[in-house]
Design an enzyme around this catalytic site. Structure first.
Site, mmCIF file in Angstrom:
data_model
loop_
_atom_site.group_PDB
_atom_site.id
_atom_site.type_symbol
_atom_site.label_atom_id
_atom_site.label_comp_id
_atom_site.label_asym_id
_atom_site.label_seq_id
_atom_site.Cartn_x
_atom_site.Cartn_y
_atom_site.Cartn_z
ATOM 1 N N GLY A 9 0.986 -1.331 0.151
ATOM 2 C CA GLY A 9 -0.026 -0.058 -0.096
ATOM 3 C C GLY A 9 0.865 1.153 -0.048
ATOM 4 N N GLN A 13 -2.223 6.858 0.774
ATOM 5 C CA GLN A 13 -1.997 8.218 1.582
ATOM 6 C C GLN A 13 -0.683 7.698 2.591
ATOM 7 N N ASP A 63 0.615 -7.628 -6.090
ATOM 8 C CA ASP A 63 -0.833 -7.450 -5.436
ATOM 9 C C ASP A 63 -1.039 -8.269 -4.295
ATOM 10 N N ALA A 86 -1.650 -2.150 2.584
ATOM 11 C CA ALA A 86 -2.593 -2.250 1.310
ATOM 12 C C ALA A 86 -3.971 -3.025 1.671
ATOM 13 N N ALA A 87 -5.061 -2.264 1.128
ATOM 14 C CA ALA A 87 -6.380 -2.620 1.449
ATOM 15 C C ALA A 87 -7.181 -1.755 0.337
ATOM 16 N N SER A 89 -9.744 0.104 0.691
ATOM 17 C CA SER A 89 -9.725 1.311 2.176
ATOM 18 C C SER A 89 -11.353 1.793 2.270
ATOM 19 N N THR A 132 -8.166 -0.793 12.192
ATOM 20 C CA THR A 132 -8.953 0.527 12.050
ATOM 21 C C THR A 132 -10.151 0.618 13.215
ATOM 22 N N GLU A 134 -12.867 1.220 12.559
ATOM 23 C CA GLU A 134 -14.210 0.508 11.997
ATOM 24 C C GLU A 134 -14.348 -0.630 12.490
ATOM 25 N N TYR A 156 -15.802 -4.300 4.793
ATOM 26 C CA TYR A 156 -14.498 -3.570 5.182
ATOM 27 C C TYR A 156 -14.205 -3.872 6.684
ATOM 28 N N LYS A 160 -11.343 -6.359 8.068
ATOM 29 C CA LYS A 160 -10.308 -6.170 8.939
ATOM 30 C C LYS A 160 -10.361 -6.970 10.287
ATOM 31 N N ARG A 191 -5.165 12.658 1.181
ATOM 32 C CA ARG A 191 -6.294 11.631 1.347
ATOM 33 C C ARG A 191 -6.955 11.410 -0.092
HETATM 34 P P1 NAP Z 1 -5.304 4.178 0.743
HETATM 35 O O1 NAP Z 1 -5.029 5.622 0.474
HETATM 36 O O2 NAP Z 1 -6.736 4.024 0.185
HETATM 37 O O3 NAP Z 1 -4.048 3.273 0.331
HETATM 38 C C1 NAP Z 1 -4.515 2.106 -0.134
HETATM 39 C C2 NAP Z 1 -3.214 1.315 -0.674
HETATM 40 O O4 NAP Z 1 -3.640 -0.028 -0.900
HETATM 41 C C3 NAP Z 1 -2.868 1.889 -1.832
HETATM 42 O O5 NAP Z 1 -1.445 1.967 -2.276
HETATM 43 C C4 NAP Z 1 -3.427 0.936 -2.971
HETATM 44 O O6 NAP Z 1 -2.762 0.912 -4.237
HETATM 45 C C5 NAP Z 1 -3.135 -0.329 -2.089
HETATM 46 N N1 NAP Z 1 -4.041 -1.323 -2.447
HETATM 47 C C6 NAP Z 1 -5.191 -1.664 -2.903
HETATM 48 N N2 NAP Z 1 -5.615 -2.855 -3.178
HETATM 49 C C7 NAP Z 1 -4.511 -3.583 -3.545
HETATM 50 C C8 NAP Z 1 -4.238 -4.820 -3.784
HETATM 51 N N3 NAP Z 1 -5.098 -5.700 -4.301
HETATM 52 N N4 NAP Z 1 -2.701 -5.218 -3.828
HETATM 53 C C9 NAP Z 1 -1.986 -4.207 -3.545
HETATM 54 N N5 NAP Z 1 -2.108 -2.796 -3.180
HETATM 55 C C10 NAP Z 1 -3.480 -2.620 -2.958
HETATM 56 O O7 NAP Z 1 -5.442 4.045 2.207
HETATM 57 P P2 NAP Z 1 -4.709 4.725 3.556
HETATM 58 O O8 NAP Z 1 -5.627 5.960 4.122
HETATM 59 O O9 NAP Z 1 -3.220 5.266 3.031
HETATM 60 O O10 NAP Z 1 -4.670 3.574 4.679
HETATM 61 C C11 NAP Z 1 -3.766 2.743 4.753
HETATM 62 C C12 NAP Z 1 -4.125 1.393 5.502
HETATM 63 O O11 NAP Z 1 -4.637 1.847 6.760
HETATM 64 C C13 NAP Z 1 -5.380 0.773 4.636
HETATM 65 O O12 NAP Z 1 -5.095 -0.575 4.953
HETATM 66 C C14 NAP Z 1 -6.549 1.186 5.509
HETATM 67 O O13 NAP Z 1 -7.604 0.140 5.457
HETATM 68 C C15 NAP Z 1 -6.204 1.493 6.797
HETATM 69 N N6 NAP Z 1 -6.564 2.364 7.728
HETATM 70 C C16 NAP Z 1 -6.918 3.567 7.105
HETATM 71 C C17 NAP Z 1 -7.317 4.732 8.046
HETATM 72 C C18 NAP Z 1 -7.470 6.268 7.539
HETATM 73 O O14 NAP Z 1 -8.406 6.880 8.050
HETATM 74 N N7 NAP Z 1 -6.817 6.612 6.650
HETATM 75 C C19 NAP Z 1 -7.785 4.323 9.402
HETATM 76 C C20 NAP Z 1 -7.621 2.958 9.965
HETATM 77 C C21 NAP Z 1 -6.818 2.059 8.827
HETATM 78 P P3 NAP Z 1 -3.440 1.748 -5.597
HETATM 79 O O15 NAP Z 1 -2.696 3.131 -5.278
HETATM 80 O O16 NAP Z 1 -2.871 1.251 -6.472
HETATM 81 O O17 NAP Z 1 -4.947 2.012 -5.329
HETATM 82 O O1 F7E Z 2 -16.497 8.555 5.782
HETATM 83 C C1 F7E Z 2 -19.964 10.476 6.156
HETATM 84 C C2 F7E Z 2 -19.909 8.724 5.937
HETATM 85 O O2 F7E Z 2 -15.445 7.656 3.962
HETATM 86 C C3 F7E Z 2 -16.408 9.250 7.224
HETATM 87 C C4 F7E Z 2 -11.356 4.762 5.535
HETATM 88 O O3 F7E Z 2 -10.020 5.576 5.707
HETATM 89 O O4 F7E Z 2 -11.694 5.519 8.255
HETATM 90 C C5 F7E Z 2 -12.038 5.601 6.688
HETATM 91 O O5 F7E Z 2 -13.460 5.333 6.665
HETATM 92 C C6 F7E Z 2 -18.255 9.555 7.490
HETATM 93 C C7 F7E Z 2 -18.817 8.204 7.229
HETATM 94 O O6 F7E Z 2 -14.309 7.491 6.203
HETATM 95 C C8 F7E Z 2 -20.231 11.345 2.578
HETATM 96 O O7 F7E Z 2 -21.190 7.911 6.114
HETATM 97 C C9 F7E Z 2 -21.135 11.824 4.741
HETATM 98 O O8 F7E Z 2 -19.943 8.141 8.342
HETATM 99 O O9 F7E Z 2 -14.375 9.649 4.779
HETATM 100 P P1 F7E Z 2 -15.181 8.435 5.015
HETATM 101 P P2 F7E Z 2 -14.788 6.174 6.934
HETATM 102 O O10 F7E Z 2 -15.876 5.478 6.379
HETATM 103 O O11 F7E Z 2 -14.985 6.757 8.285
HETATM 104 C C10 F7E Z 2 -11.627 4.456 8.635
HETATM 105 C C11 F7E Z 2 -11.052 4.400 9.971
HETATM 106 C C12 F7E Z 2 -10.924 3.370 7.900
HETATM 107 O O12 F7E Z 2 -10.238 2.408 8.292
HETATM 108 C C13 F7E Z 2 -11.370 3.514 6.277
HETATM 109 O O13 F7E Z 2 -10.374 2.820 5.576
HETATM 110 O O14 F7E Z 2 -18.519 10.630 6.668
HETATM 111 N N1 F7E Z 2 -20.241 10.839 4.802
HETATM 112 N N2 F7E Z 2 -21.117 12.138 3.621
HETATM 113 C C14 F7E Z 2 -19.460 10.658 3.627
HETATM 114 N N3 F7E Z 2 -18.539 9.845 3.206
HETATM 115 C C15 F7E Z 2 -17.953 9.851 2.155
HETATM 116 N N4 F7E Z 2 -17.030 8.925 1.795
HETATM 117 N N5 F7E Z 2 -18.904 10.545 0.986
HETATM 118 C C16 F7E Z 2 -19.633 11.325 1.416
HETATM 119 O O15 F7E Z 2 -20.384 12.073 0.643
#
Ligand code: NAP
Ligand code: F7E
Length: 369
Positions: A9, A13, A63, A86-87, A89, A132, A134, A156, A160, A191
């Site tokens: 991944g 971000q 992958d 990687a996810a 996500s 996460t 989640e 998701y 996880k 992001r």
């Molecule tokens: P992101 O921006 O969506 O990045 C996901 C990464 O995974 C990208 O590099 C994507 O590649 C890669 N990927 C997706 N499917 C894949 C596959 N089949 N094989 C190999 N690589 C793959 O997510 P992020 O926000 O950086 O989050 C990083 C990790 O933390 C994820 O596991 C997410 O679920 C977890 N997480 C995120 C948050 C958050 O708030 N950001 C919070 C808690 C946990 P491409 O660039 O090719 O799409």
């Molecule tokens: O939604 C609400 C939506 O998609 C946040 C991922 O990184 O964090 C992320 O998951 C909230 C939700 O993030 C829209 O319903 C309203 O309640 O930005 P989000 P998420 O679902 O919290 C967790 C920790 C992860 O692990 C995940 O990988 O915002 N919401 N209106 C919306 N959300 C989106 N996307 N778009 C809207 O228009």
């Protein structure tokens, strides 16, 4: 010899912020990158110093769904640390692609753990699993701690949860250094554009420049504990440097609603939003530049405001049920006491600073500077 890290991944971000951090710490960084029809390394290019990257960053095609590829890479690289980021996500997308999401997010983690075991790297390699908030989903207590029961609300979250327990299981079964970082939402100018915070700052920048009529959102009552990705990747590294493996909540300890995020983004430009109506009829009204006919950005200039720009009062935010989820996570709030006490980690960026940095980045991008 520099320490070797393997990041799955890496193009995402967190992958880009973590790569920058590890390169600065002198690591040799290997990353798993998907083959795509267009280059997808822009975050790495913007965030990482080119000199360090050219000398110590190595990208490998692969992958998370390809066991042989993952096993071969881990055998060849023999990393000191693996960060499994990687996810698929996106929570809403996971309802549309549940099987693929589980293949990548659940089995993808198992493939890494098994590869480390099969390559006899169990005593050498420390593994970080991107767990996460989640997992808490329909929360059983507020705030959430490492002891709060899980109740995921999406494919998701369920995928996880499997990955979380597999990580614990490999630690308990084989004595592996495998840790979960239970990270609450973290955001940044890098992001993905379909997550709510970036969707808001990109739309606000466009509306403030007369390029977009309005922003359509789903559930604006949802509350999240939003931090900055730059701060959160430091916690990932600290988790793998700790004496013992374990599971750690990483959060700011503060929560805000989606509506508050929108309000703050427009306030940055001195534009107050008036909220009217309820439920699907709720709207946000503001005085903003008229939408320009020619598509040339004309409007808010940081430090100057809206000098000479034709303005009007109109609806700038509306609800579109298309963005609702089959099951929603209404509220998330983490208690980061364990990571503060054991890792010495604390969030550095405040909520207003986060919103401001994201909006400034999107305004700058629009102006082409
Ligand atoms: P992101 O921006 O969506 O990045 C996901 C990464 O995974 C990208 O590099 C994507 O590649 C890669 N990927 C997706 N499917 C894949 C596959 N089949 N094989 C190999 N690589 C793959 O997510 P992020 O926000 O950086 O989050 C990083 C990790 O933390 C994820 O596991 C997410 O679920 C977890 N997480 C995120 C948050 C958050 O708030 N950001 C919070 C808690 C946990 P491409 O660039 O090719 O799409
Ligand atoms: O939604 C609400 C939506 O998609 C946040 C991922 O990184 O964090 C992320 O998951 C909230 C939700 O993030 C829209 O319903 C309203 O309640 O930005 P989000 P998420 O679902 O919290 C967790 C920790 C992860 O692990 C995940 O990988 O915002 N919401 N209106 C919306 N959300 C989106 N996307 N778009 C809207 O228009």
């Amino acid at each position: 010899m520099p320490k070797k890290a393997f990041i799955t991944g890496i193009t995402g971000q967190d992958g880009a912020y973590l790569t920058d951090l590890l390169l600065k710490k002198g690591y040799e960084v290997h990353g798993l990158m998907r083959r795509t029809s267009q280059f997808n390394t822009s975050r790495l290019e913007e965030l990482c110093a080119p000199e360090a990257a050219s000398e110590r960053l190595f990208l490998h095609y692969g992958d998370s769904t390809d066991s042989l590829n993952i096993t071969t890479l881990i055998e060849d690289i023999r990393p000191d640390e693996i960060y499994n980021l990687a996810a698929q996500s996106h929570v809403k997308v996971s309802f549309e692609m549940p099987i693929y999401t589980c293949d990548v997010d659940a089995l993808g983690t198992l493939r890494i753990l098994e590869a480390v075991r099969l390559a006899h790297l169990m005593d050498k390699t420390h593994i970080y699993q991107a767990s996460t908030s989640e997992l808490f989903g329909k929360v059983h207590e507020i705030p959430q701690t490492e002891k709060t029961p899980f109740h995921p609300r999406s494919p998701y979250g369920v995928a996880k949860l499997f990955a979380y327990w597999m990580t614990v299981n490999y630690r308990e079964s084989y004595g592996m250094f495998a840790s979960n970082g239970i990270l609450f939402n973290h955001e940044s100018p890098f992001r993905g554009e379909t997550f709510v915070t970036r969707k808001i700052t990109m739309a606000a920048a466009r509306i403030l420049n007369g390029l977009q009529d309005r922003l359509e959102l789903g559930n604006m009552d949802a509350k999240r504990d939003w931090g900055h990705a730059r701060d959160f990747v430091e916690a990932m590294w600290l988790i793998l440097q700790h004496d013992t493996p374990g599971d750690f909540i990483i959060a700011t300890g503060e929560q805000h609603s989606v509506r508050e995020f929108v309000t703050l983004a427009f306030e940055y430009a001195g534009v107050p939003i008036r909220w009217e109506g309820e439920g699907v009829n709720e709207v946000g009204i503001a005085c903003v530049p008229k939408v320009s006919e020619d598509g040339i950005p004309c409007g808010f200039i940081p430090g100057k405001g809206f000098e000479g720009v034709p303005m009007e009062e109109r609806v700038v935010v509306a609800v579109n049920p298309e963005f609702f989820r089959p099951a929603e996570v209404e509220t998330l709030l983490g208690n980061p006491a364990k990571s503060r006490d054991l890792l010495g980690w604390q969030a550095k960026t405040s909520f207003p600073q986060l919103v401001q940095e994201m909006l400034e980045y999107d305004l700058k991008k629009l102006s082409g500077k």
